[in-house]
Scaffold this motif. Structure first.
Motif, PDB file in Angstrom:
ATOM      1  N   PHE A  52       0.837  -1.207   0.000  1.00  0.00           N
ATOM      2  CA  PHE A  52       0.000   0.000   0.000  1.00  0.00           C
ATOM      3  C   PHE A  52       0.872   1.259   0.000  1.00  0.00           C
ATOM      4  O   PHE A  52       0.619   2.198  -0.754  1.00  0.00           O
ATOM      5  N   LEU A  53       1.878   1.299   0.841  1.00  0.00           N
ATOM      6  CA  LEU A  53       2.756   2.471   0.898  1.00  0.00           C
ATOM      7  C   LEU A  53       3.539   2.646  -0.391  1.00  0.00           C
ATOM      8  O   LEU A  53       3.746   3.773  -0.864  1.00  0.00           O
ATOM      9  N   ARG A  54       3.976   1.556  -0.987  1.00  0.00           N
ATOM     10  CA  ARG A  54       4.711   1.642  -2.243  1.00  0.00           C
ATOM     11  C   ARG A  54       3.815   2.185  -3.353  1.00  0.00           C
ATOM     12  O   ARG A  54       4.247   2.994  -4.182  1.00  0.00           O
ATOM     13  N   ARG A  55       2.570   1.776  -3.375  1.00  0.00           N
ATOM     14  CA  ARG A  55       1.638   2.188  -4.421  1.00  0.00           C
ATOM     15  C   ARG A  55       1.228   3.646  -4.270  1.00  0.00           C
ATOM     16  O   ARG A  55       0.932   4.325  -5.258  1.00  0.00           O
ATOM     17  N   ASN A  56       1.196   4.142  -3.057  1.00  0.00           N
ATOM     18  CA  ASN A  56       0.733   5.515  -2.810  1.00  0.00           C
ATOM     19  C   ASN A  56       1.869   6.503  -2.559  1.00  0.00           C
ATOM     20  O   ASN A  56       1.608   7.638  -2.155  1.00  0.00           O
ATOM     21  N   ALA A  57       3.086   6.088  -2.780  1.00  0.00           N
ATOM     22  CA  ALA A  57       4.217   7.006  -2.603  1.00  0.00           C
ATOM     23  C   ALA A  57       4.168   8.086  -3.683  1.00  0.00           C
ATOM     24  O   ALA A  57       3.807   7.825  -4.840  1.00  0.00           O
ATOM     25  N   THR A  58       4.517   9.312  -3.315  1.00  0.00           N
ATOM     26  CA  THR A  58       4.543  10.438  -4.253  1.00  0.00           C
ATOM     27  C   THR A  58       5.848  11.205  -4.077  1.00  0.00           C
ATOM     28  O   THR A  58       6.580  11.020  -3.089  1.00  0.00           O
ATOM     29  N   GLY A  59       6.120  12.058  -5.057  1.00  0.00           N
ATOM     30  CA  GLY A  59       7.308  12.899  -4.950  1.00  0.00           C
ATOM     31  C   GLY A  59       7.232  13.895  -3.813  1.00  0.00           C
ATOM     32  O   GLY A  59       8.257  14.438  -3.384  1.00  0.00           O
ATOM     33  N   GLY A  60       6.021  14.122  -3.298  1.00  0.00           N
ATOM     34  CA  GLY A  60       5.865  15.074  -2.203  1.00  0.00           C
ATOM     35  C   GLY A  60       6.364  14.556  -0.869  1.00  0.00           C
ATOM     36  O   GLY A  60       6.510  15.328   0.073  1.00  0.00           O
ATOM     37  N   ASP A  61       6.624  13.248  -0.773  1.00  0.00           N
ATOM     38  CA  ASP A  61       7.090  12.702   0.508  1.00  0.00           C
ATOM     39  C   ASP A  61       8.417  13.323   0.932  1.00  0.00           C
ATOM     40  O   ASP A  61       8.678  13.477   2.128  1.00  0.00           O
ATOM     41  N   SER A  62       9.260  13.684  -0.038  1.00  0.00           N
ATOM     42  CA  SER A  62      10.544  14.295   0.305  1.00  0.00           C
ATOM     43  C   SER A  62      10.393  15.737   0.770  1.00  0.00           C
ATOM     44  O   SER A  62      11.340  16.310   1.311  1.00  0.00           O
ATOM     45  N   LEU A  63       9.199  16.340   0.570  1.00  0.00           N
ATOM     46  CA  LEU A  63       8.947  17.727   0.976  1.00  0.00           C
ATOM     47  C   LEU A  63       8.068  17.802   2.222  1.00  0.00           C
ATOM     48  O   LEU A  63       7.583  18.878   2.562  1.00  0.00           O
ATOM     49  N   ALA A  64       7.873  16.659   2.858  1.00  0.00           N
ATOM     50  CA  ALA A  64       6.989  16.609   4.033  1.00  0.00           C
ATOM     51  C   ALA A  64       7.757  16.071   5.236  1.00  0.00           C
ATOM     52  O   ALA A  64       8.549  15.132   5.114  1.00  0.00           O
ATOM     53  N   ALA A  65       7.523  16.680   6.374  1.00  0.00           N
ATOM     54  CA  ALA A  65       8.066  16.204   7.650  1.00  0.00           C
ATOM     55  C   ALA A  65       6.893  15.932   8.578  1.00  0.00           C
ATOM     56  O   ALA A  65       5.964  16.748   8.664  1.00  0.00           O
ATOM     57  N   THR A  66       6.923  14.791   9.255  1.00  0.00           N
ATOM     58  CA  THR A  66       5.790  14.375  10.081  1.00  0.00           C
ATOM     59  C   THR A  66       6.250  14.133  11.512  1.00  0.00           C
ATOM     60  O   THR A  66       7.286  13.506  11.746  1.00  0.00           O
ATOM     61  N   THR A  67       5.477  14.630  12.443  1.00  0.00           N
ATOM     62  CA  THR A  67       5.701  14.379  13.867  1.00  0.00           C
ATOM     63  C   THR A  67       4.387  13.917  14.478  1.00  0.00           C
ATOM     64  O   THR A  67       3.304  14.168  13.933  1.00  0.00           O
ATOM     65  N   TRP A  68       4.491  13.258  15.632  1.00  0.00           N
ATOM     66  CA  TRP A  68       3.312  12.730  16.303  1.00  0.00           C
ATOM     67  C   TRP A  68       3.301  13.202  17.747  1.00  0.00           C
ATOM     68  O   TRP A  68       4.325  13.109  18.449  1.00  0.00           O
ATOM     69  N   LEU A  69       2.160  13.713  18.170  1.00  0.00           N
ATOM     70  CA  LEU A  69       1.982  14.160  19.550  1.00  0.00           C
ATOM     71  C   LEU A  69       1.203  13.075  20.280  1.00  0.00           C
ATOM     72  O   LEU A  69       0.021  12.842  19.994  1.00  0.00           O
ATOM     73  N   TRP A  70       1.872  12.411  21.223  1.00  0.00           N
ATOM     74  CA  TRP A  70       1.286  11.258  21.889  1.00  0.00           C
ATOM     75  C   TRP A  70       0.576  11.675  23.175  1.00  0.00           C
ATOM     76  O   TRP A  70       1.065  12.520  23.914  1.00  0.00           O
ATOM     77  N   PRO A  71      -0.546  11.061  23.443  1.00  0.00           N
ATOM     78  CA  PRO A  71      -1.240  11.333  24.722  1.00  0.00           C
ATOM     79  C   PRO A  71      -0.520  10.627  25.867  1.00  0.00           C
ATOM     80  O   PRO A  71       0.419   9.844  25.668  1.00  0.00           O
ATOM     81  N   VAL A  72      -0.978  10.903  27.056  1.00  0.00           N
ATOM     82  CA  VAL A  72      -0.382  10.251  28.222  1.00  0.00           C
ATOM     83  C   VAL A  72      -0.595   8.742  28.159  1.00  0.00           C
ATOM     84  O   VAL A  72       0.322   7.948  28.429  1.00  0.00           O
ATOM     85  N   ARG A  73      -1.780   8.324  27.757  1.00  0.00           N
ATOM     86  CA  ARG A  73      -2.085   6.902  27.628  1.00  0.00           C
ATOM     87  C   ARG A  73      -2.692   6.648  26.254  1.00  0.00           C
ATOM     88  O   ARG A  73      -3.647   7.299  25.858  1.00  0.00           O
ATOM     89  N   VAL A  74      -2.107   5.711  25.544  1.00  0.00           N
ATOM     90  CA  VAL A  74      -2.592   5.365  24.209  1.00  0.00           C
ATOM     91  C   VAL A  74      -3.684   4.313  24.338  1.00  0.00           C
ATOM     92  O   VAL A  74      -3.567   3.370  25.132  1.00  0.00           O
ATOM     93  N   GLY A  75      -4.736   4.472  23.528  1.00  0.00           N
ATOM     94  CA  GLY A  75      -5.783   3.466  23.491  1.00  0.00           C
ATOM     95  C   GLY A  75      -7.065   3.888  24.161  1.00  0.00           C
ATOM     96  O   GLY A  75      -8.069   3.192  24.049  1.00  0.00           O
ATOM     97  N   GLU A  76      -7.047   5.008  24.880  1.00  0.00           N
ATOM     98  CA  GLU A  76      -8.263   5.446  25.561  1.00  0.00           C
ATOM     99  C   GLU A  76      -9.191   6.220  24.616  1.00  0.00           C
ATOM    100  O   GLU A  76     -10.378   6.359  24.906  1.00  0.00           O
TER     101      GLU A  76
END
Length: 224
Positions: A52-76
């Motif tokens: 899936f990731l290989r099929r949906n890869a685009t040239g824009g991936d090199s121009l994007a930076a991603t971060t994740w803000l995690w909660p105190v407890r995951v799954g709630e």
């Protein structure tokens, strides 16, 4: 991560397991499934996520930076949040999630867990499209850097027209020392010479009469 994927598959949550696997492969492309500990179903889900990731890869991936803000407890929480960074976009930047609609850059948009296609555009820039995962209870922040479009690049390359030079000031011919220019140009020398000749002639006539008597007055008017 593999243990979480196997647990979700065993609980019948294959779609959620696929989201976590895509996210894990995006961060660790070389991840391999431990086939001695986990079932073939996890291995198949892992391979499907990689494709899936290989099929949906685009040239824009090199121009994007991603971060994740995690909660105190995951799954709630069941929902996740997506945010397109405002600081990396021009003032005219617009963002939209395919299948959802426009979103406001800089604000959190609540979404169900899944993989979403994000499209960003701005006047004078090439549009950009990337896919990212939204995880339950996690805020996914995507920072996109747009490239100037052909019109904007051409405008920068065009040489700027030089400013028009100021109009040339007329140069006056050199004047003789002590003589004002207006006096040399404006004084009616022709009329002055004529007036002097008339004065001389009339004076000769008057004094020629003799007797020393005053015979009259002479008024001479010069043209202006």
């Amino acid at each position: 991560m593999q243990l979480l994927g196997q647990t979700l598959i065993d609980a019948g949550q294959d779609s959620l397991a696929a989201v976590w696997l895509r996210w894990a492969i995006r961060l660790a492309p070389d991840m391999k499934i431990d086939t001695l500990r986990f079932t073939p179903r996890l291995a198949a889900a892992h391979e499907a996520a990689r494709e899936f990731l290989r099929r949906n890869a685009t040239g824009g991936d090199s121009l994007a930076a991603t971060t994740w803000l995690w909660p105190v407890r995951v799954g709630e929480e069941r929902l996740g949040h997506l945010q397109v960074s405002r600081t990396s976009l021009p003032d005219s930047g617009r963002a939209a999630v395919e299948g959802i609609g426009p979103i406001t850059p800089g604000e959190n948009s609540p979404l169900s867990p899944g993989t979403y296609a994000i499209r960003v555009s701005a006047a004078g820039y090439d549009s950009l499209r990337v896919t990212r995962e939204v995880l339950p209870g996690v805020t996914t922040v995507v920072e996109l850097h747009l490239r100037p479009g052909p019109a904007a690049i051409e405008a920068v390359r065009q040489p700027q027209a030089p400013a028009a030079p100021p109009p040339a000031q007329p140069v006056s011919p050199p004047q003789a020392p002590g003589v004002a220019p207006s006096a040399r140009r404006g004084f009616p020398w022709k009329w002055a010479a004529l007036g002097a000749a008339v004065v001389g002639t009339l004076a000769a006539i008057v004094f020629k009469g003799g007797g020393g008597e005053e015979t009259g007055g002479i008024i001479i008017t010069f043209p202006p």
